[in-house]
Design a protein around this motif. Structure first.
Motif, short mmCIF file in Angstrom:
data_model
loop_
_atom_site.label_atom_id
_atom_site.label_comp_id
_atom_site.label_asym_id
_atom_site.label_seq_id
_atom_site.Cartn_x
_atom_site.Cartn_y
_atom_site.Cartn_z
N HIS A 113 0.87 -1.24 0.05
CA HIS A 113 0.03 0.17 -0.03
C HIS A 113 0.85 1.30 0.04
O HIS A 113 0.68 2.10 -0.72
CB HIS A 113 -0.81 0.05 1.12
N LYS A 114 2.00 1.23 0.70
CA LYS A 114 2.88 2.45 0.85
C LYS A 114 3.49 2.43 -0.29
O LYS A 114 3.94 3.56 -0.82
CB LYS A 114 3.55 2.21 2.01
N ARG A 115 4.18 1.42 -0.90
CA ARG A 115 4.94 1.43 -2.08
C ARG A 115 3.98 1.97 -3.38
O ARG A 115 4.46 2.64 -4.02
CB ARG A 115 5.45 0.12 -2.55
N PHE A 116 3.18 1.42 -3.63
CA PHE A 116 2.20 1.86 -4.82
C PHE A 116 1.72 3.06 -4.66
O PHE A 116 1.31 3.84 -5.55
CB PHE A 116 1.09 0.74 -5.05
N GLY A 117 1.38 3.59 -3.39
CA GLY A 117 0.70 4.78 -3.10
C GLY A 117 1.85 5.85 -3.25
O GLY A 117 1.69 7.18 -3.67
N GLY A 118 3.22 5.45 -3.44
CA GLY A 118 4.47 6.33 -3.75
C GLY A 118 4.56 6.70 -5.29
O GLY A 118 4.99 8.03 -5.50
N GLU A 170 -1.39 -18.13 -11.25
CA GLU A 170 -0.89 -19.21 -10.02
C GLU A 170 -1.43 -18.37 -8.57
O GLU A 170 -1.69 -19.21 -7.66
CB GLU A 170 0.47 -19.41 -10.17
N HIS A 171 -1.11 -17.18 -8.69
CA HIS A 171 -1.20 -16.31 -7.36
C HIS A 171 -2.46 -15.57 -7.10
O HIS A 171 -2.72 -15.17 -6.10
CB HIS A 171 0.17 -15.71 -6.89
N GLY A 172 -3.26 -15.47 -8.25
CA GLY A 172 -4.46 -14.87 -7.96
C GLY A 172 -4.27 -13.12 -8.51
O GLY A 172 -3.27 -12.87 -8.66
N ALA A 173 -5.44 -12.69 -8.35
CA ALA A 173 -5.54 -11.10 -8.93
C ALA A 173 -4.50 -10.30 -7.74
O ALA A 173 -4.82 -10.84 -6.49
CB ALA A 173 -6.79 -10.67 -9.01
N PRO A 174 -4.21 -9.08 -8.05
CA PRO A 174 -3.67 -8.10 -7.17
C PRO A 174 -4.84 -7.83 -6.02
O PRO A 174 -5.99 -7.79 -6.46
CB PRO A 174 -3.12 -6.97 -7.97
N ASN A 175 -4.47 -7.35 -4.99
CA ASN A 175 -5.50 -6.74 -3.84
C ASN A 175 -6.20 -5.44 -4.54
O ASN A 175 -5.34 -4.58 -4.72
CB ASN A 175 -4.87 -6.37 -2.57
N PRO A 176 -7.41 -5.49 -4.52
CA PRO A 176 -8.18 -4.16 -5.22
C PRO A 176 -7.83 -2.99 -4.76
O PRO A 176 -8.25 -2.02 -5.29
CB PRO A 176 -9.44 -4.90 -5.56
N THR A 177 -7.54 -3.15 -3.50
CA THR A 177 -7.29 -2.03 -2.60
C THR A 177 -5.87 -1.12 -2.73
O THR A 177 -5.74 -0.03 -2.39
CB THR A 177 -7.33 -1.97 -1.07
N TRP A 178 -4.98 -1.78 -3.52
CA TRP A 178 -3.71 -1.34 -3.56
C TRP A 178 -3.69 -0.04 -4.47
O TRP A 178 -4.66 -0.06 -5.44
CB TRP A 178 -2.84 -2.29 -4.25
N PRO A 179 -3.23 0.81 -4.22
CA PRO A 179 -3.21 2.34 -4.90
C PRO A 179 -2.75 2.07 -6.23
O PRO A 179 -1.57 1.90 -6.56
CB PRO A 179 -2.57 3.33 -3.90
N THR A 180 -3.37 2.54 -7.32
CA THR A 180 -3.23 2.58 -8.54
C THR A 180 -4.04 3.82 -9.17
O THR A 180 -4.72 4.45 -8.63
CB THR A 180 -3.54 1.29 -9.50
N LEU A 181 -3.51 4.31 -10.36
CA LEU A 181 -4.28 5.30 -11.03
C LEU A 181 -5.58 4.76 -11.56
O LEU A 181 -6.63 5.50 -11.51
CB LEU A 181 -3.45 5.72 -12.22
N GLN A 182 -5.72 3.74 -11.79
CA GLN A 182 -6.91 2.95 -12.46
C GLN A 182 -7.84 3.09 -11.27
O GLN A 182 -9.05 3.19 -11.81
CB GLN A 182 -6.41 1.50 -12.84
#
Length: 257
Positions: A113-118, A170-182
């Motif tokens: 969360h912190k990394r992608f928010g950065g 194999e590992h599933g979709a990313p967490n939808p709450t992770w910050p992205t522009l999308q």
């Protein structure tokens, strides 16, 4: 695979409206007649029916069946989102594949969360368990696509696309709450779009043509004819191009002359 104690039923007699019925009464009775209230997706189906009525649509057999299908689809997505948010699904450290423009950043983090928010990627394409060693392994695996040794950004090709698809499977979709522009409600200002790949491989059109001794007008013609495509925008919104693409077009032009 979505795991839930409540299954979404397939189309069953109570969930479909037959043509030639005696008509549809307004209000709540429509829902009672059309859909079993024990249906897990009942609330979402009701919302779809209310939306149809609110927008002036006719509650006939076709639109009600479509509302049932849409409600069930949204309920399935809801279950998937809940699974994606489940505590413990994501390990303490991950290697991630994040898209920025036409490039993929391969990195690792223990605080997504912190990394992608950065640096706010356009989207997170996939993730897998791992840390610095696993990240280095992926960098080596796709070294031919890497912009430079100082950047974690990679060009996309069929091999990288296939790998990302395999990791996601194999590992599933990313967490939808992770910050992205999308998934932001509004696009942030350019001041909040840092961490473009810092490398001499990416240049503005003016800088690239000056460095290679190409006429700027010639490069603009290449862009207009879609022979040259920008990769990203810098913090000022200026388009950035691969220097190698400019050089390749220039060499091709010299050979033709």
């Amino acid at each position: 695979m979505i795991q839930s104690s409540r299954k979404i039923p397939l189309a069953r007699p109570y969930g479909m409206v037959r043509e030639g019925s005696s008509g549809v009464r307004p209000g709540v009775q429509v829902l009672v007649d059309a859909v079993d209230q024990d249906e897990p997706a009942f609330v979402l189906i009701a919302a779809e029916l209310q939306r149809i009525r609110r927008t002036g649509g006719d509650l006939d057999a076709e639109t009600i069946n479509q509302a049932i299908a849409d409600g069930r689809r949204k309920y399935a997505q809801h279950l998937q989102d809940e699974e994606d948010r489940r505590p413990g699904r994501i390990p303490s450290s991950i290697v991630y594949y994040a898209r920025r423009g036409k490039l993929v950043k391969i990195g690792y983090t223990s605080k997504p969360h912190k990394r992608f928010g950065g640096f706010l990627p356009d989207e997170i394409l996939a993730w897998e368990p791992g840390g610095r060693a696993e990240e280095a392994e992926r960098h080596q695996q796709f070294r031919a696509l890497r912009l430079s040794n100082a950047a974690e950004y990679f060009r996309r090709d069929d091999a990288l696309e296939a790998h990302i698809a395999s990791v996601r499977e194999e590992h599933g979709a990313p967490n939808p709450t992770w910050p992205t522009l999308q998934n932001l409600s509004r696009r942030p200002s350019r001041a909040r779009l840092p961490e473009l790949p810092v490398t001499t491989h990416l240049v503005t059109l003016e800088a690239g043509t000056r460095q290679l001794g190409i006429r700027l007008g010639t490069a603009r013609v290449w862009v207009h004819r879609k022979k040259l495509h920008h990769v990203l925008h810098d913090e000022n919104g200026i388009q950035l191009y691969f220097l190698s693409d400019l050089k390749s077009l220039a060499n091709r032009g010299r050979k033709a002359a």
